[in-house]
Design a protein around this motif. Structure first.
Motif, short mmCIF file in Angstrom:
data_model
loop_
_atom_site.label_atom_id
_atom_site.label_comp_id
_atom_site.label_asym_id
_atom_site.label_seq_id
_atom_site.Cartn_x
_atom_site.Cartn_y
_atom_site.Cartn_z
N GLU A 24 -4.68 10.05 3.98
CA GLU A 24 -4.20 10.43 2.82
C GLU A 24 -2.70 10.51 2.76
O GLU A 24 -2.25 11.68 3.59
N SER A 25 -2.12 10.06 1.84
CA SER A 25 -0.54 10.01 2.11
C SER A 25 0.12 11.19 1.77
O SER A 25 1.08 11.65 2.68
N MET A 66 -5.43 -6.96 4.42
CA MET A 66 -6.35 -6.35 3.58
C MET A 66 -7.16 -7.65 3.20
O MET A 66 -8.40 -7.55 2.71
N HIS A 87 -9.19 -3.62 6.96
CA HIS A 87 -9.16 -2.14 6.74
C HIS A 87 -10.71 -1.63 6.70
O HIS A 87 -10.95 -0.60 6.60
N ARG A 88 -11.76 -2.60 6.57
CA ARG A 88 -13.01 -2.27 6.46
C ARG A 88 -13.72 -2.44 7.72
O ARG A 88 -15.00 -2.41 7.72
N LYS A 100 -9.34 3.51 3.80
CA LYS A 100 -8.11 3.34 2.86
C LYS A 100 -6.88 3.42 3.57
O LYS A 100 -7.02 4.10 4.60
N LEU A 101 -5.78 2.85 3.07
CA LEU A 101 -4.65 2.89 3.89
C LEU A 101 -3.60 3.80 3.11
O LEU A 101 -3.93 3.60 1.63
N PRO A 102 -2.69 4.42 3.58
CA PRO A 102 -2.42 4.57 4.70
C PRO A 102 -3.17 5.51 5.61
O PRO A 102 -3.88 6.60 5.29
N THR A 106 0.87 -1.03 -0.12
CA THR A 106 0.00 0.04 -0.02
C THR A 106 0.81 1.24 0.20
O THR A 106 2.12 1.20 0.13
N ARG A 107 0.16 2.45 -0.09
CA ARG A 107 0.78 3.60 -0.35
C ARG A 107 1.49 3.99 1.28
O ARG A 107 2.23 4.82 1.53
N1 LIG Z 1 -4.88 8.79 -2.33
C1 LIG Z 1 -5.18 7.82 -1.41
C2 LIG Z 1 -5.06 6.57 -1.80
C3 LIG Z 1 -5.43 5.45 -0.79
C4 LIG Z 1 -5.67 4.37 -1.38
O1 LIG Z 1 -6.64 4.22 -2.36
N2 LIG Z 1 -5.21 3.02 -0.51
C5 LIG Z 1 -5.23 1.64 -1.14
C6 LIG Z 1 -4.26 1.00 -0.69
S1 LIG Z 1 -2.71 1.62 -1.70
C7 LIG Z 1 -6.46 1.04 -0.33
O2 LIG Z 1 -6.49 1.27 0.97
N3 LIG Z 1 -7.34 0.35 -0.71
C8 LIG Z 1 -8.31 -0.49 -0.32
C9 LIG Z 1 -9.73 -0.35 -0.66
O3 LIG Z 1 -10.08 0.70 -1.56
O4 LIG Z 1 -10.36 -1.05 -0.16
C10 LIG Z 1 -3.57 7.89 -0.60
O5 LIG Z 1 -2.68 8.44 -1.18
O6 LIG Z 1 -3.69 7.77 0.91
#
Ligand SMILES: N[C@@H](CCC(=O)N[C@@H](CS)C(=O)NCC(=O)O)C(=O)O
Length: 184
Positions: free
Chosen positions: A64-65, A33, A38-39, A51-53, A10-11
């Motif tokens: 938001e990273s 995940m 994460h949910r 969403k992570l991180p 993840t980010r």
């Molecule tokens: N713009 C957000 C993107 C966050 C994002 O989409 N994270 C992904 C992992 S890289 C996530 O948590 N996905 C899980 C999901 O959508 O259920 C950031 O930069 O933090």
């Protein structure tokens, strides 16, 4: 101690890279995940978007990273007081997440966006080793991580952009990178 919530790929690794660079103590909380951690309500209290991180520091939470990078840079003294300097840093972080990322990682836009984005980056990096000049900054984590991911994840051909290629190698040689994204 600051807690960084992330997953396997993840980010969160981008934020972790900056924490390693600045040697800020942190605990990485790895969520499963696949199992949907994460949910779950416990994590949704930290980031309602699931969403992570995200980070937690005392009773302060942030997600938001890009926002996290900016917070850490400001807190740990990288950002000077001037509104203009802070705004230029903000500009690069927003560019990374709102323009460069979508431009290169959304398959439909990649071929069209690649020269538009990489040509000016190449010109800038031809003149200086890092995006803000001679010194590595948080901006190099935000933009550099995405450029590195184009190589690790997409194997994007950037042979036309020599200075961008050299920049990527320079960044990947840093200990902070090796102890974060480089470990995954
Ligand atoms: N713009 C957000 C993107 C966050 C994002 O989409 N994270 C992904 C992992 S890289 C996530 O948590 N996905 C899980 C999901 O959508 O259920 C950031 O930069 O933090």
């Amino acid at each position: 101690m600051l807690k960084l919530y992330g997953g396997q790929r993840t980010r969160a690794s981008i934020v972790q890279w900056y924490l390693e660079e600045k040697q800020i103590p942190y605990k990485f909380v790895m969520l499963d995940m696949q199992a949907g951690e994460h949910r779950q309500p416990e994590y949704l209290k930290i980031n309602p978007m699931g969403k992570l991180p995200a980070i937690v520091e005392g009773d302060f939470t942030l997600w938001e990273s890009g926002a996290i990078l900016l917070y850490l840079a400001e807190k740990h003294g990288e950002i000077e007081a001037s509104l203009e300097k802070r705004s230029v840093i903000n500009q690069w972080i927003v560019f990374a997440n709102a323009t460069l990322g979508p431009g290169l990682f959304i398959a439909d836009s990649r071929e069209k966006e690649k020269p538009k984005l990489l040509t000016p980056l190449n010109e800038i990096l031809n003149k200086q080793p890092f995006l803000m000049g001679e010194e590595f900054t948080v901006v190099d984590v935000a933009v550099g991580s995405l450029l590195i991911y184009t190589q690790l994840m997409l194997r994007l051909d950037i042979s036309e952009y020599q200075a961008v290629g050299d920049y990527i190698k320079r960044l990947m040689g840093r200990d902070g990178f090796k102890n974060s994204i480089g470990k995954r």
